[in-house]
Write a protein that holds these residues in place. Sequence first.
Motif, PDB file in Angstrom:
ATOM      1  N   THR A 128       0.818  -1.210   0.000  1.00 19.69           N
ATOM      2  CA  THR A 128       0.000   0.000   0.000  1.00 19.69           C
ATOM      3  C   THR A 128       0.854   1.263   0.000  1.00 19.69           C
ATOM      4  O   THR A 128       0.534   2.243  -0.676  1.00 19.69           O
ATOM      5  N   HIS A 177      -7.131  -2.746   1.552  1.00 20.74           N
ATOM      6  CA  HIS A 177      -6.261  -1.632   1.171  1.00 20.74           C
ATOM      7  C   HIS A 177      -5.143  -2.104   0.251  1.00 20.74           C
ATOM      8  O   HIS A 177      -4.837  -1.469  -0.767  1.00 20.74           O
ATOM      9  N   VAL A 178      -4.509  -3.226   0.601  1.00 22.53           N
ATOM     10  CA  VAL A 178      -3.421  -3.753  -0.220  1.00 22.53           C
ATOM     11  C   VAL A 178      -3.932  -4.121  -1.603  1.00 22.53           C
ATOM     12  O   VAL A 178      -3.313  -3.801  -2.626  1.00 22.53           O
TER      13      VAL A 178
END
Length: 342
Positions: A128, A177-178
């Motif tokens: 991220t 998120h990643v």
Amino acid sequence: MAVGKEIARKIHDLVDRDMTFMHICGTHEAAIARHGIRSVLPEQLKIVMGPGCPVCITPQGEIDAALELVDRDCIVATYGDLLRVPGSRGSLESSGGDVRVVQGVHKAVDIARSTEKEVVFVSVGFETTAPTVAATLLTRPPDNFSILSCHRLVPPAMKWLLEQGEASLHGFMLPGHVCTVTGYADYEQFPVPQVVAGFEPDDILLGLLMLVQQVREGAHRIDNAYPRAVCREGNRKAMDLMYQVFEPSDVEWRGFPVIPGSGLKLRPEFSMYDAQIKFGIEFKHVDKHTACICDKVLRGIAQPDDCKLFGKVCTPRTPVGPCMVSHEGACKIWHTYQLKKA
């Protein structure tokens, strides 16, 4: 809320055996705790925590390396969560050096431009944050700037967890998120149920429902419960930037051994920004000498309140391990929301 109740009801209808799912994102644990999601799930369904907090999985040897940079009279800049993580001889916060909290790598570069002293950014995070660091280094910061790369890649850690089989996992809730950056194609190598989930209560419950459905079907695939933010391919421009500057490396994770290809080191053409090379610093393995069980929590085989230090010797004010420091750390989350093992 009505949607969440309906999803929870469907989960109760479908769960007919023990099922254990692991999430790999500290933000998921925070949302699960804050919204009391475990309290609405059937007893047979367990959600365990994995290595989803980038500060928590930074091993003690890397904190010691940052402290060594303080000793070299460098200005050390990093995220606030890292300041109180214990090293072998204290933390960055207690070091007495010039340690500064920044919101990102660009702010650390600004500091370097305003001083003649050496400035080192302790660069932690998964896929991220790494592309932002890569993009910044491509702008050619000043000569007195460098980074201590403590980045990690998620899929190799998942591979290690599956190979060990410690937690008897039935599937994974992938880090939303990643996956916004990486997509989820790299996770297709794993023959277990997987779901990409967002961070609202309904997102998490939907992700769990999809995992339960896969287990019931005897299937293993990746379902995307977060299509408003994630696609299979991810952000290719960000990933290309990341691999233009970084290359995979074999690194230790806190609570794990050295995992092949699970870290990111700077490519040779960017070695002038590598603080390890610039200052001749090594990441050394440090044996654990406390009763802290952060290592087991990060592997999904223990819960925070299994630790005899939890809430007693180890609190957010006096953390013994990193999981009690970061806002994404399981122990701090459980302490904040006063969670107890069911």
